[in-house]
Design a protein around this motif. Structure first.
Motif, PDB file in Angstrom:
ATOM      1  N   LYS A   8     -53.347 -17.191  37.405  1.00 35.74           N
ATOM      2  CA  LYS A   8     -52.923 -18.551  37.115  1.00 35.74           C
ATOM      3  C   LYS A   8     -51.429 -18.695  37.435  1.00 35.74           C
ATOM      4  CE  LYS A   8     -56.878 -20.047  35.539  1.00 35.74           C
ATOM      5  NZ  LYS A   8     -57.659 -21.065  36.281  1.00 35.74           N
ATOM      6  N   LEU A   9     -50.970 -19.925  37.486  1.00 32.75           N
ATOM      7  CA  LEU A   9     -49.583 -20.167  37.874  1.00 32.75           C
ATOM      8  C   LEU A   9     -48.593 -19.949  36.741  1.00 32.75           C
ATOM      9  CD1 LEU A   9     -49.869 -23.388  40.083  1.00 32.75           C
ATOM     10  CD2 LEU A   9     -49.984 -20.991  40.767  1.00 32.75           C
ATOM     11  N   ASP A  10     -49.088 -19.593  35.554  1.00 32.62           N
ATOM     12  CA  ASP A  10     -48.159 -19.435  34.436  1.00 32.62           C
ATOM     13  C   ASP A  10     -47.163 -18.306  34.668  1.00 32.62           C
ATOM     14  OD1 ASP A  10     -50.426 -17.825  34.277  1.00 32.62           O
ATOM     15  OD2 ASP A  10     -50.167 -17.488  32.133  1.00 32.62           O
ATOM     16  N   PHE A  11     -47.521 -17.313  35.510  1.00 32.52           N
ATOM     17  CA  PHE A  11     -46.572 -16.231  35.778  1.00 32.52           C
ATOM     18  C   PHE A  11     -45.392 -16.730  36.619  1.00 32.52           C
ATOM     19  CE2 PHE A  11     -48.669 -16.156  39.824  1.00 32.52           C
ATOM     20  CZ  PHE A  11     -47.830 -15.514  40.722  1.00 32.52           C
ATOM     21  N   MET A  12     -45.594 -17.859  37.312  1.00 29.61           N
ATOM     22  CA  MET A  12     -44.518 -18.464  38.102  1.00 29.61           C
ATOM     23  C   MET A  12     -43.912 -19.675  37.403  1.00 29.61           C
ATOM     24  SD  MET A  12     -45.885 -18.331  42.051  1.00 29.61           S
ATOM     25  CE  MET A  12     -44.310 -18.945  42.653  1.00 29.61           C
ATOM     26  N   PHE A  13     -44.378 -19.954  36.199  1.00 33.55           N
ATOM     27  CA  PHE A  13     -43.941 -21.163  35.501  1.00 33.55           C
ATOM     28  C   PHE A  13     -42.419 -21.312  35.408  1.00 33.55           C
ATOM     29  CE2 PHE A  13     -42.324 -22.241  31.225  1.00 33.55           C
ATOM     30  CZ  PHE A  13     -42.281 -23.619  31.370  1.00 33.55           C
ATOM     31  N   PRO A  14     -41.663 -20.267  34.989  1.00 37.81           N
ATOM     32  CA  PRO A  14     -40.209 -20.464  34.846  1.00 37.81           C
ATOM     33  C   PRO A  14     -39.537 -20.926  36.135  1.00 37.81           C
ATOM     34  CG  PRO A  14     -40.888 -18.439  33.763  1.00 37.81           C
ATOM     35  CD  PRO A  14     -42.070 -18.919  34.554  1.00 37.81           C
ATOM     36  N   MET A  15     -39.896 -20.296  37.257  1.00 35.55           N
ATOM     37  CA  MET A  15     -39.245 -20.680  38.507  1.00 35.55           C
ATOM     38  C   MET A  15     -39.760 -22.022  39.027  1.00 35.55           C
ATOM     39  SD  MET A  15     -40.776 -18.135  41.469  1.00 35.55           S
ATOM     40  CE  MET A  15     -40.111 -16.666  40.695  1.00 35.55           C
ATOM     41  N   LEU A  16     -41.021 -22.326  38.772  1.00 37.51           N
ATOM     42  CA  LEU A  16     -41.558 -23.615  39.206  1.00 37.51           C
ATOM     43  C   LEU A  16     -40.939 -24.764  38.415  1.00 37.51           C
ATOM     44  CD1 LEU A  16     -45.361 -22.785  39.662  1.00 37.51           C
ATOM     45  CD2 LEU A  16     -43.687 -23.240  41.464  1.00 37.51           C
ATOM     46  N   PHE A  17     -40.777 -24.568  37.111  1.00 40.74           N
ATOM     47  CA  PHE A  17     -40.186 -25.629  36.294  1.00 40.74           C
ATOM     48  C   PHE A  17     -38.703 -25.803  36.626  1.00 40.74           C
ATOM     49  CE2 PHE A  17     -38.245 -27.374  32.410  1.00 40.74           C
ATOM     50  CZ  PHE A  17     -38.983 -28.553  32.316  1.00 40.74           C
ATOM     51  N   ASP A  18     -38.027 -24.706  36.879  1.00 40.71           N
ATOM     52  CA  ASP A  18     -36.622 -24.775  37.298  1.00 40.71           C
ATOM     53  C   ASP A  18     -36.508 -25.569  38.597  1.00 40.71           C
ATOM     54  OD1 ASP A  18     -33.719 -23.646  37.384  1.00 40.71           O
ATOM     55  OD2 ASP A  18     -34.581 -23.048  39.310  1.00 40.71           O
ATOM     56  N   PHE A  19     -37.395 -25.295  39.530  1.00 42.27           N
ATOM     57  CA  PHE A  19     -37.428 -26.014  40.807  1.00 42.27           C
ATOM     58  C   PHE A  19     -37.704 -27.499  40.574  1.00 42.27           C
ATOM     59  CE2 PHE A  19     -40.126 -27.481  44.396  1.00 42.27           C
ATOM     60  CZ  PHE A  19     -39.186 -27.423  45.411  1.00 42.27           C
ATOM     61  N   TYR A  20     -38.659 -27.780  39.716  1.00 38.96           N
ATOM     62  CA  TYR A  20     -39.037 -29.159  39.387  1.00 38.96           C
ATOM     63  C   TYR A  20     -37.855 -29.946  38.812  1.00 38.96           C
ATOM     64  CZ  TYR A  20     -40.851 -32.723  36.143  1.00 38.96           C
ATOM     65  OH  TYR A  20     -41.060 -33.865  35.426  1.00 38.96           O
ATOM     66  N   THR A  21     -37.121 -29.341  37.888  1.00 39.57           N
ATOM     67  CA  THR A  21     -35.995 -30.048  37.265  1.00 39.57           C
ATOM     68  C   THR A  21     -34.883 -30.324  38.282  1.00 39.57           C
ATOM     69  OG1 THR A  21     -35.058 -27.930  36.519  1.00 39.57           O
ATOM     70  CG2 THR A  21     -36.432 -29.131  34.964  1.00 39.57           C
ATOM     71  N   LYS A  22     -34.692 -29.418  39.221  1.00 39.47           N
ATOM     72  CA  LYS A  22     -33.658 -29.619  40.241  1.00 39.47           C
ATOM     73  C   LYS A  22     -34.080 -30.689  41.249  1.00 39.47           C
ATOM     74  CE  LYS A  22     -31.549 -25.175  39.460  1.00 39.47           C
ATOM     75  NZ  LYS A  22     -31.478 -23.746  39.772  1.00 39.47           N
ATOM     76  N   ILE A  23     -35.366 -30.749  41.525  1.00 40.86           N
ATOM     77  CA  ILE A  23     -35.879 -31.824  42.373  1.00 40.86           C
ATOM     78  C   ILE A  23     -35.672 -33.172  41.681  1.00 40.86           C
ATOM     79  CG2 ILE A  23     -38.018 -32.883  43.229  1.00 40.86           C
ATOM     80  CD1 ILE A  23     -37.057 -30.730  45.080  1.00 40.86           C
TER      81      ILE A  23
END
Length: 230
Positions: free
Chosen positions: A203-218
């Motif tokens: 699942k994508l939860d292992f990438m959640f921290p970096m994905l959410f960080d990316f999302y907030t910067k977008i």
């Protein structure tokens, strides 16, 4: 040219016009108070005329074409920047309904960190993100493929955008650099390129921290491009 420099040129133009009016129409019939006052006035008059001529020449030859170019450059940089925002807004696609997906960069659809985490927990790395349609077949695009494509696209967009760097505002450059230097873009390949270590059911939860960080910067870039003060 900076705004304060443009303002200075305009004030000098106004001053030159005032000098010409004073010297030729107001003080022309007044008896000289100072010795050689007329000669001094003539020098000021000639300098004022020269400045006005130079200003007009500058506007025609430099400023007007530059404004036209800046408009074209702004359109190009905006197009590239919104391309980055579009790619970032589709990093995950939480379902809003059976037919539509939620655009997570839309200010009306902003989601919290916990909501984003739940979305990541519900999506698998090999789940279908979208479909690729050709004349002969329909093929699946997995999240893994989507992430790889998104990283590549944003890095390419950054290179295209920074070709216009002299015309970009400092804040714009900073926001783009923050996105490109985010863990998802700068280090994501360590996860995405080594498929042997990835579980097919991951699942994508292992990438959640970096994905959410990316999302907030977008989101920050999106707000900037739409003129919202950060």
């Amino acid at each position: 040219m900076k705004k304060n420099e443009k303002d200075l040129l305009i004030w000098l133009l106004i001053l030159a016009i005032v000098f010409i009016v004073l010297i030729k129409f107001v003080l022309a019939d007044i008896t000289e108070i100072l010795d050689k006052g007329s000669e001094f006035g003539e020098i000021i008059y000639n300098l004022s005329l020269a400045y006005i001529s130079s200003y007009i020449f500058y506007q025609i030859v430099v400023a007007i074409p530059q404004k036209r170019n800046e408009k074209n450059i702004h359109e190009s940089t905006s197009f590239i920047s919104y391309g980055i925002i579009h790619s970032g807004s589709r990093i995950v696609k939480p379902k809003k309904s059976q037919e539509a997906y939620l655009d997570i960069t839309d200010s009306a659809n902003e989601i919290s960190e916990s909501e984003f985490e739940n979305i990541c927990k519900s999506i698998g790395l090999y789940d279908t993100f979208d479909f690729k349609w050709t004349k002969s077949e329909i093929s699946q695009i997995t999240y893994l493929e989507h992430f790889k494509k998104t990283r590549k696209k944003i890095i390419e967009n950054k290179s295209e955008l920074f070709a216009f760097m002299p015309h970009l505002e400092t804040e714009h450059i900073k926001l783009i650099n923050e996105i490109v230097q985010s863990p998802f873009i700068s280090m994501g390949h360590h996860y995405l390129e080594n498929e042997k270590i990835l579980d097919k059911k991951e699942k994508l939860d292992f990438m959640f921290p970096m994905l959410f960080d990316f999302y907030t910067k977008i989101r920050r870039l999106n707000k900037y491009m739409n003129g919202i003060k950060l």
